[in-house]
Design an enzyme around this catalytic site. Structure first.
Site, short mmCIF file in Angstrom:
data_model
loop_
_atom_site.label_atom_id
_atom_site.label_comp_id
_atom_site.label_asym_id
_atom_site.label_seq_id
_atom_site.Cartn_x
_atom_site.Cartn_y
_atom_site.Cartn_z
N HIS A 127 -11.58 -2.02 3.33
CA HIS A 127 -11.37 -1.71 4.75
C HIS A 127 -11.96 -0.34 5.14
O HIS A 127 -11.89 0.03 6.31
CB HIS A 127 -9.88 -1.73 5.06
CG HIS A 127 -9.15 -0.60 4.39
ND1 HIS A 127 -9.02 -0.51 3.02
CD2 HIS A 127 -8.54 0.50 4.88
CE1 HIS A 127 -8.37 0.59 2.71
NE2 HIS A 127 -8.05 1.23 3.82
N ASP A 128 -12.48 0.41 4.18
CA ASP A 128 -13.08 1.72 4.47
C ASP A 128 -14.61 1.68 4.36
O ASP A 128 -15.25 2.74 4.38
CB ASP A 128 -12.59 2.77 3.46
CG ASP A 128 -11.13 3.13 3.68
OD1 ASP A 128 -10.63 2.99 4.81
OD2 ASP A 128 -10.50 3.58 2.70
N ASP B 22 -2.71 4.98 -2.26
CA ASP B 22 -3.69 5.56 -1.34
C ASP B 22 -3.99 7.04 -1.62
O ASP B 22 -3.06 7.83 -1.84
CB ASP B 22 -3.09 5.44 0.08
CG ASP B 22 -4.06 5.85 1.15
OD1 ASP B 22 -5.05 5.14 1.35
OD2 ASP B 22 -3.84 6.91 1.79
N GLU C 265 -6.22 4.53 -5.77
CA GLU C 265 -7.45 4.82 -5.04
C GLU C 265 -7.83 6.23 -5.48
O GLU C 265 -7.52 7.22 -4.82
CB GLU C 265 -7.25 4.77 -3.52
CG GLU C 265 -8.59 4.82 -2.81
CD GLU C 265 -8.53 5.37 -1.38
OE1 GLU C 265 -9.48 5.14 -0.63
OE2 GLU C 265 -7.55 6.05 -1.02
N ASP D 57 0.86 -1.18 0.00
CA ASP D 57 0.00 0.00 0.00
C ASP D 57 0.90 1.24 0.00
O ASP D 57 1.74 1.40 0.88
CB ASP D 57 -0.88 -0.02 1.26
CG ASP D 57 -2.19 0.69 1.05
OD1 ASP D 57 -2.19 1.75 0.41
OD2 ASP D 57 -3.22 0.20 1.56
O1 TEU Z 1 -8.79 6.56 2.11
C1 TEU Z 1 -8.95 7.73 1.39
C2 TEU Z 1 -10.25 8.37 1.49
O2 TEU Z 1 -10.56 9.19 0.65
C3 TEU Z 1 -11.12 8.13 2.70
O3 TEU Z 1 -11.66 9.34 3.09
C4 TEU Z 1 -12.23 7.23 2.45
O4 TEU Z 1 -13.08 7.81 1.50
C5 TEU Z 1 -12.98 7.05 3.74
O5 TEU Z 1 -12.16 6.32 4.61
C6 TEU Z 1 -14.26 6.27 3.54
O6 TEU Z 1 -14.96 6.19 4.72
C7 TEU Z 1 -7.50 6.10 2.28
C8 TEU Z 1 -7.47 4.81 3.08
O7 TEU Z 1 -8.12 3.79 2.35
C9 TEU Z 1 -8.05 5.02 4.43
O8 TEU Z 1 -8.10 3.83 5.19
C10 TEU Z 1 -7.18 6.04 5.13
O9 TEU Z 1 -7.76 6.38 6.37
C11 TEU Z 1 -6.98 7.31 4.29
O10 TEU Z 1 -6.68 7.04 2.93
C12 TEU Z 1 -5.84 8.12 4.82
O11 TEU Z 1 -4.64 7.49 4.49
#
Ligand code: TEU
Ligand code: CA
Length: 558
Positions: free
Chosen positions: A330-331, A200, A257, A98
């Site tokens: 995971h989000d 990311d 992403e 990542d």
């Molecule tokens: O997420 C990027 C992001 O835009 C987040 O705001 C996402 O839309 C949100 O978590 C959804 O609920 C990435 C990673 O995937 C996330 O886990 C990290 O917290 C974030 O970047 C910061 O690195």
């Protein structure tokens, strides 16, 4: 479109803290991933993306990196990592790490130096600006709530920028030296034999250098920082440079992403000479996000929006490139909970969802536990770990929603739903760890777990194995990978259906995504049943009679 080595593969995301713990500290580790490689191989996985395992204070569970060249001791050692890459390769599995380079951790030496001397060389590694009339430089709101600006300790009118938590200071991509350091680091990892990286939050690396306020969009007078991604130009120069320097030389798989990419420039991102190999298709699983706060999201995701977004996106991508398809990560909440009404959750609905996803055009990207039907958990407030969830709870309560309702809302949407330990067995802690897991286990592990599902032919796990084997089969691989996508029965209630077509074959996936029986009139010569989630398929002449959550793939007989 040029064919690529990864197009006909199956990918899988691991959230390492919650995958498998081998030393009893309650936290998943690299040795745990190595141990489960045979399981992943048997499932049919070719590509593994592992969420960050670099050294980190874990404010955002590893998305705050303090040393890009070190493995965090909670996950193991660099030797473990080297072993993982080698052993995965032996099983035909490529590892993606990542790449978190929009920001680093406030504990990174660069940032510490910058705080000691904001006007010195490391100050320009970050965005440090003077305030405006005693206030922050702009009114941008961070992803996790509150201003993106935090005061530099010891200074009254100097601020640094953080698009996410204040412990995640944004790196200054305008500074060539910073970019060089990043590229060097990526190549160092690629040299170890990685298959590539998931990248990311990458749309955030280009800032609005005029540092202008945005029209306020909330009572706090701030505006969401993601809105500048739609305003600024020039991100392509950075992304192209990174591609040429870091990914092209290794034929690496670079998965962005990248949210909010405008349709008219999508080709620049994922076309044959795009900045990335591919990006995730978030649209279908964000169809419910009508507002920017959890409390404005719809639940569960409305079927019509999901279907419409999917069809639109599939058609769009077909003419542009090849996207990575997900129903969860995971989000997000668990796909089985987001797409399926709670009372309908079970084998048929989960398997139907799997077929809808896996038969689409694009790289199927599973998230750990999806293949056994893991679903959302019921939460108490003090059990949450995720900082976004806690912020969203506060926002909901402040807006006048009762504590009970606020808990129910954040319970549905919380990222922690995806982060509970992987359910390996019906034993203590779901077989995830001998110690105390860092996150509570979902109580449904007694029935939803790998070991029990292994033994049962009709389990979700074994269904996923057959479905993946079908996608990769000699006979259907080509049409399922590259075949054209054509929506059918678009206006029929709760029918999710599409065709996949190439010169040699014509398939139709038809699914009744509801708890009521339904039927469709078959238009083409679809007589051969090639994949199903029920034992029997009922056809009366040209009529296909569908049971609740029945899904079938039919092939036209020529
Ligand atoms: O997420 C990027 C992001 O835009 C987040 O705001 C996402 O839309 C949100 O978590 C959804 O609920 C990435 C990673 O995937 C996330 O886990 C990290 O917290 C974030 O970047 C910061 O690195
Ligand atoms: Ca461990």
């Amino acid at each position: 479109m040029k064919k690529q080595w990864w197009h006909d593969k199956i990918a899988y995301q691991i959230y390492p803290k919650s995958f498998y713990d081998t030393n009893g500290d309650g936290i998943g580790d690299i040795k745990g991933i190595i141990k489960k490689l045979p399981y992943l191989q048997k499932l049919g996985i070719d590509i593994l993306w592992i969420s960050p395992m670099f050294r980190s204070p874990m404010v955002d569970n590893g998305y705050d990196i303090s040393d890009y060249y070190a493995i965090d001791p909670m996950f193991g050692t660099m030797e473990d990592m080297d072993q993982l890459i080698v052993q995965a390769k032996e099983r035909g599995i490529s590892i993606l790490m990542d790449l978190v380079v929009n920001h680093c951790s406030s504990e990174h030496p660069w940032f510490r130096e910058a705080m000691k001397d904001p006007d010195g060389p490391y100050g320009s590694y970050f965005y440090i600006k003077d305030g405006k009339n005693g206030k922050a430089p702009t009114n941008w709101r961070s992803y996790f709530g509150g201003s993106v600006w935090e005061k530099v300790p010891g200074y009254d009118n100097k601020f640094y920028l953080h698009s996410f938590a204040k412990e995640q200071p944004d790196l200054n991509w305008e500074n060539k030296e910073v970019r060089e350091k990043i590229y060097e680091m990526i190549c160092w990892w690629m040299e170890k034999g990685l298959g590539g990286f998931r990248i990311d939050a990458i749309m955030n690396i280009k800032k609005d250098l005029t540092w202008s306020d945005l029209p306020a969009d909330g009572p706090d007078g701030l505006a969401d920082v993601y809105k500048i991604t739609g305003k600024v130009t020039g991100i392509g120069d950075f992304l192209m440079e990174m591609k040429h320097r870091c990914f092209d030389p290794y034929d690496g798989l670079a998965i962005g992403e990248a949210m909010f990419v405008k349709e008219d420039i999508l080709k620049n991102f994922i076309g044959d000479d795009g900045y990335f190999s591919t990006i995730f298709a978030f649209e279908p699983c964000h169809a419910y996000r009508k507002g920017k706060n959890y409390k404005e999201y719809l639940w569960p995701q409305p079927f019509d929006d999901w279907r419409k977004e999917t069809f639109h996106n599939q058609k769009l991508i077909e003419s542009t490139g090849f996207e990575a398809n997900i129903i969860e990560n995971h989000d997000q909440p668990r796909g089985a909970s987001l797409f399926i009404p709670e009372e309908d959750y079970g084998f048929y609905s989960v398997s139907a969802l799997a077929m809808i996803m896996i038969c689409q055009r694009g790289l199927p990207f599973l998230y750990q536990g999806q293949e056994i039907g893991m679903s959302n958990r019921k939460w108490k407030l003090d059990e949450f770990n995720d900082l976004e969830t806690l912020n969203q709870y506060e926002i909901a309560v402040k807006s006048g929603i009762s504590e009970e309702n606020a808990l129910s809302i954040v319970g549905h949407h919380s990222r922690d739903n995806a982060r509970t330990p992987m359910q390996w067995s019906h034993e203590m802690n779901a077989g995830f760890s001998d110690g105390t897991p860092w996150m509570p286990v979902n109580e449904n592990y007694r029935t939803v777990n790998v070991e029990d599902e292994e033994k049962e032919y009709g389990s979700i796990l074994n269904f996923y194995r057959r479905l993946i084997a079908f996608r990769k089969s000699e006979e259907y691989r080509e049409v399922l990978t590259y075949g054209k996508f054509h929506p059918i029965y678009e206006t029929q209630d709760h029918i999710f259906a599409y065709e996949r077509i190439n010169e040699k074959k014509r398939l139709a996936l038809i699914c009744n995504f509801s708890c009521q029986p339904s039927e469709v009139e078959l238009k083409e010569n679809y007589e051969n049943v090639v994949f199903v989630n029920y034992e029997q398929t009922t056809m009366q002449g040209k009529k296909l009679i569908l049971k609740p959550y029945e899904a079938v793939v039919l092939e036209e007989s020529l």
